[in-house]
Motif scaffolding. Structure first.
Motif, PDB file in Angstrom:
ATOM      1  N   GLY A   9      56.363 -23.699 -35.949  1.00 15.61           N
ATOM      2  CA  GLY A   9      56.060 -22.822 -34.823  1.00 15.61           C
ATOM      3  C   GLY A   9      55.215 -21.640 -35.234  1.00 15.61           C
ATOM      4  O   GLY A   9      54.963 -21.408 -36.420  1.00 15.61           O
ATOM      5  N   SER A  13      54.930 -14.842 -33.253  1.00 19.03           N
ATOM      6  CA  SER A  13      55.951 -14.489 -32.253  1.00 19.03           C
ATOM      7  C   SER A  13      56.826 -13.361 -32.777  1.00 19.03           C
ATOM      8  O   SER A  13      57.559 -13.545 -33.744  1.00 19.03           O
ATOM      9  CB  SER A  13      56.819 -15.707 -31.924  1.00 19.03           C
ATOM     10  OG  SER A  13      56.022 -16.723 -31.376  1.00 19.03           O
ATOM     11  N   ASP A  19      59.824 -16.726 -27.235  1.00 18.64           N
ATOM     12  CA  ASP A  19      59.714 -17.815 -28.199  1.00 18.64           C
ATOM     13  C   ASP A  19      60.510 -17.525 -29.466  1.00 18.64           C
ATOM     14  O   ASP A  19      61.125 -18.428 -30.045  1.00 18.64           O
ATOM     15  CB  ASP A  19      58.248 -18.094 -28.540  1.00 18.64           C
ATOM     16  CG  ASP A  19      57.502 -18.775 -27.399  1.00 18.64           C
ATOM     17  OD1 ASP A  19      58.161 -19.370 -26.516  1.00 18.64           O
ATOM     18  OD2 ASP A  19      56.257 -18.715 -27.394  1.00 18.64           O
ATOM     19  N   MET A 106      58.201 -26.064 -32.282  1.00 16.67           N
ATOM     20  CA  MET A 106      58.289 -25.023 -31.261  1.00 16.67           C
ATOM     21  C   MET A 106      56.865 -24.604 -30.886  1.00 16.67           C
ATOM     22  O   MET A 106      55.903 -25.049 -31.503  1.00 16.67           O
ATOM     23  CB  MET A 106      59.087 -23.835 -31.817  1.00 16.67           C
ATOM     24  CG  MET A 106      60.542 -24.160 -32.156  1.00 16.67           C
ATOM     25  SD  MET A 106      61.539 -24.601 -30.722  1.00 16.67           S
ATOM     26  CE  MET A 106      61.704 -22.994 -29.919  1.00 16.67           C
ATOM     27  N   PRO A 107      56.695 -23.721 -29.900  1.00 24.91           N
ATOM     28  CA  PRO A 107      55.350 -23.282 -29.525  1.00 24.91           C
ATOM     29  C   PRO A 107      54.597 -22.663 -30.701  1.00 24.91           C
ATOM     30  O   PRO A 107      55.201 -22.044 -31.578  1.00 24.91           O
ATOM     31  CB  PRO A 107      55.617 -22.233 -28.437  1.00 24.91           C
ATOM     32  CG  PRO A 107      56.925 -22.651 -27.846  1.00 24.91           C
ATOM     33  CD  PRO A 107      57.726 -23.166 -29.010  1.00 24.91           C
ATOM     34  N   GLY A 108      53.289 -22.849 -30.688  1.00 21.87           N
ATOM     35  CA  GLY A 108      52.481 -22.295 -31.762  1.00 21.87           C
ATOM     36  C   GLY A 108      50.999 -22.472 -31.516  1.00 21.87           C
ATOM     37  O   GLY A 108      50.579 -22.914 -30.449  1.00 21.87           O
ATOM     38  N   THR A 112      50.348 -24.879 -36.049  1.00 22.57           N
ATOM     39  CA  THR A 112      51.449 -25.679 -35.506  1.00 22.57           C
ATOM     40  C   THR A 112      50.919 -26.991 -34.928  1.00 22.57           C
ATOM     41  O   THR A 112      51.523 -28.049 -35.113  1.00 22.57           O
ATOM     42  CB  THR A 112      52.220 -24.884 -34.438  1.00 22.57           C
ATOM     43  OG1 THR A 112      52.582 -23.613 -34.981  1.00 22.57           O
ATOM     44  CG2 THR A 112      53.463 -25.619 -33.988  1.00 22.57           C
ATOM     45  N   GLY A 137      59.141 -27.277 -25.367  1.00 24.34           N
ATOM     46  CA  GLY A 137      58.491 -26.314 -24.487  1.00 24.34           C
ATOM     47  C   GLY A 137      57.330 -26.863 -23.684  1.00 24.34           C
ATOM     48  O   GLY A 137      56.761 -27.911 -23.985  1.00 24.34           O
ATOM     49  N   GLN A 139      54.311 -25.777 -23.441  1.00 27.62           N
ATOM     50  CA  GLN A 139      53.017 -25.830 -24.124  1.00 27.62           C
ATOM     51  C   GLN A 139      52.720 -27.247 -24.609  1.00 27.62           C
ATOM     52  O   GLN A 139      51.611 -27.748 -24.427  1.00 27.62           O
ATOM     53  CB  GLN A 139      52.994 -24.860 -25.303  1.00 27.62           C
ATOM     54  CG  GLN A 139      51.701 -24.953 -26.095  1.00 27.62           C
ATOM     55  CD  GLN A 139      51.752 -24.232 -27.431  1.00 27.62           C
ATOM     56  OE1 GLN A 139      52.798 -24.164 -28.069  1.00 27.62           O
ATOM     57  NE2 GLN A 139      50.627 -23.707 -27.854  1.00 27.62           N
ATOM     58  N   TRP A 140      53.694 -27.894 -25.223  1.00 31.19           N
ATOM     59  CA  TRP A 140      53.465 -29.230 -25.763  1.00 31.19           C
ATOM     60  C   TRP A 140      53.381 -30.263 -24.650  1.00 31.19           C
ATOM     61  O   TRP A 140      52.606 -31.223 -24.747  1.00 31.19           O
ATOM     62  CB  TRP A 140      54.527 -29.590 -26.799  1.00 31.19           C
ATOM     63  CG  TRP A 140      54.451 -28.651 -27.960  1.00 31.19           C
ATOM     64  CD1 TRP A 140      55.437 -27.841 -28.437  1.00 31.19           C
ATOM     65  CD2 TRP A 140      53.305 -28.376 -28.773  1.00 31.19           C
ATOM     66  NE1 TRP A 140      54.977 -27.085 -29.495  1.00 31.19           N
ATOM     67  CE2 TRP A 140      53.664 -27.395 -29.724  1.00 31.19           C
ATOM     68  CE3 TRP A 140      52.000 -28.854 -28.803  1.00 31.19           C
ATOM     69  CZ2 TRP A 140      52.772 -26.899 -30.671  1.00 31.19           C
ATOM     70  CZ3 TRP A 140      51.113 -28.364 -29.754  1.00 31.19           C
ATOM     71  CH2 TRP A 140      51.509 -27.397 -30.676  1.00 31.19           C
ATOM     72  N   THR A 143      49.853 -29.814 -23.361  1.00 29.02           N
ATOM     73  CA  THR A 143      48.879 -30.251 -24.372  1.00 29.02           C
ATOM     74  C   THR A 143      48.823 -31.770 -24.444  1.00 29.02           C
ATOM     75  O   THR A 143      47.743 -32.363 -24.439  1.00 29.02           O
ATOM     76  CB  THR A 143      49.237 -29.670 -25.758  1.00 29.02           C
ATOM     77  OG1 THR A 143      49.212 -28.241 -25.668  1.00 29.02           O
ATOM     78  CG2 THR A 143      48.281 -30.135 -26.826  1.00 29.02           C
ATOM     79  N   ARG A 165      62.476 -29.501 -23.198  1.00 30.79           N
ATOM     80  CA  ARG A 165      62.098 -28.228 -22.565  1.00 30.79           C
ATOM     81  C   ARG A 165      62.694 -27.020 -23.276  1.00 30.79           C
ATOM     82  O   ARG A 165      62.087 -25.966 -23.304  1.00 30.79           O
ATOM     83  CB  ARG A 165      62.509 -28.225 -21.094  1.00 30.79           C
ATOM     84  CG  ARG A 165      61.727 -29.205 -20.263  1.00 30.79           C
ATOM     85  CD  ARG A 165      61.739 -28.809 -18.788  1.00 30.79           C
ATOM     86  NE  ARG A 165      60.876 -29.662 -18.019  1.00 30.79           N
ATOM     87  CZ  ARG A 165      59.563 -29.475 -17.858  1.00 30.79           C
ATOM     88  NH1 ARG A 165      58.979 -28.472 -18.431  1.00 30.79           N
ATOM     89  NH2 ARG A 165      58.859 -30.290 -17.131  1.00 30.79           N
TER      90      ARG A 165
END
Length: 183
Positions: A9, A13, A19, A106-108, A112, A137, A139-140, A143, A165
């Protein structure tokens, strides 16, 4: 046998951000299951997952990089209990992908994304054995929705990666995937 879970991640953050707190919760949940949390060892999501695991009494491995320490003056976060130093970023990322029993992303940012892509590619071609691999999350989800094209990515390849999620959902899925891999 303790399972080692690599958590990837964002390094950016800050403590208190959504996050960061989600990754801290993830680390805590993994430690409570007796799993070892392994991260890239520095700040942001890496620190948060390490901190959550440490606070829950778990073991924390930080895989750090001599190159970063020399050029960026980075040091392992204070929650790391066992540091494994690699000479380069490439060696660090490959170690994190290969020396674990599962991966949670995780988000990144760019780093990431490259970690996610490398792990996915290595599993796709059999460079590493299939292992629980979960991206957490929105974001993925966004994406991958933009990226996945059935002309290039088969349904079999899509099954290598599971979307969640929340950290709680990721840990539930991890437990299910670990049970499947044990049978």
């Amino acid at each position: 046998m303790a399972y080692v879970i690599s958590v990837f991640g964002a390094s950016a953050s800050p403590p208190g951000s959504a996050d960061y707190e989600a990754a801290r919760d993830l680390g805590r949940r993994l430690a409570k299951l007796g799993m070892v949390v392994q991260t890239g060892g520095y700040g942001g999501i890496m620190e948060a997952a390490s901190r959550g695991a440490y606070e829950a009494g778990g073991h924390v491995i930080g895989v750090t990089c001599t190159l970063f320490e020399q050029t960026l003056a980075l040091r392992a976060n204070r929650w790391v209990q066992e540091e494994i130093k690699q000479p380069t970023l490439r060696a660090r990322v490959v170690y994190l992908v290969e020396h674990c029993d599962g991966i949670i992303v995780m988000p990144g940012g760019i780093g990431t994304l490259s970690e996610l892509a490398l792990a996915w590619s290595f599993m796709q071609v059999g460079e590493i054995q299939r292992k629980p691999f979960i991206a957490v999350g929105g974001q993925w989800q966004r994406t991958l929705a933009a990226f996945v094209d059935a002309n290039y990515i088969t349904a079999r390849d899509l099954q290598l990666l599971t979307l969640a999620r929340t950290p709680a959902e990721a840990v539930r899925l991890l437990q299910q995937l670990v049970q499947v891999s044990l049978t």
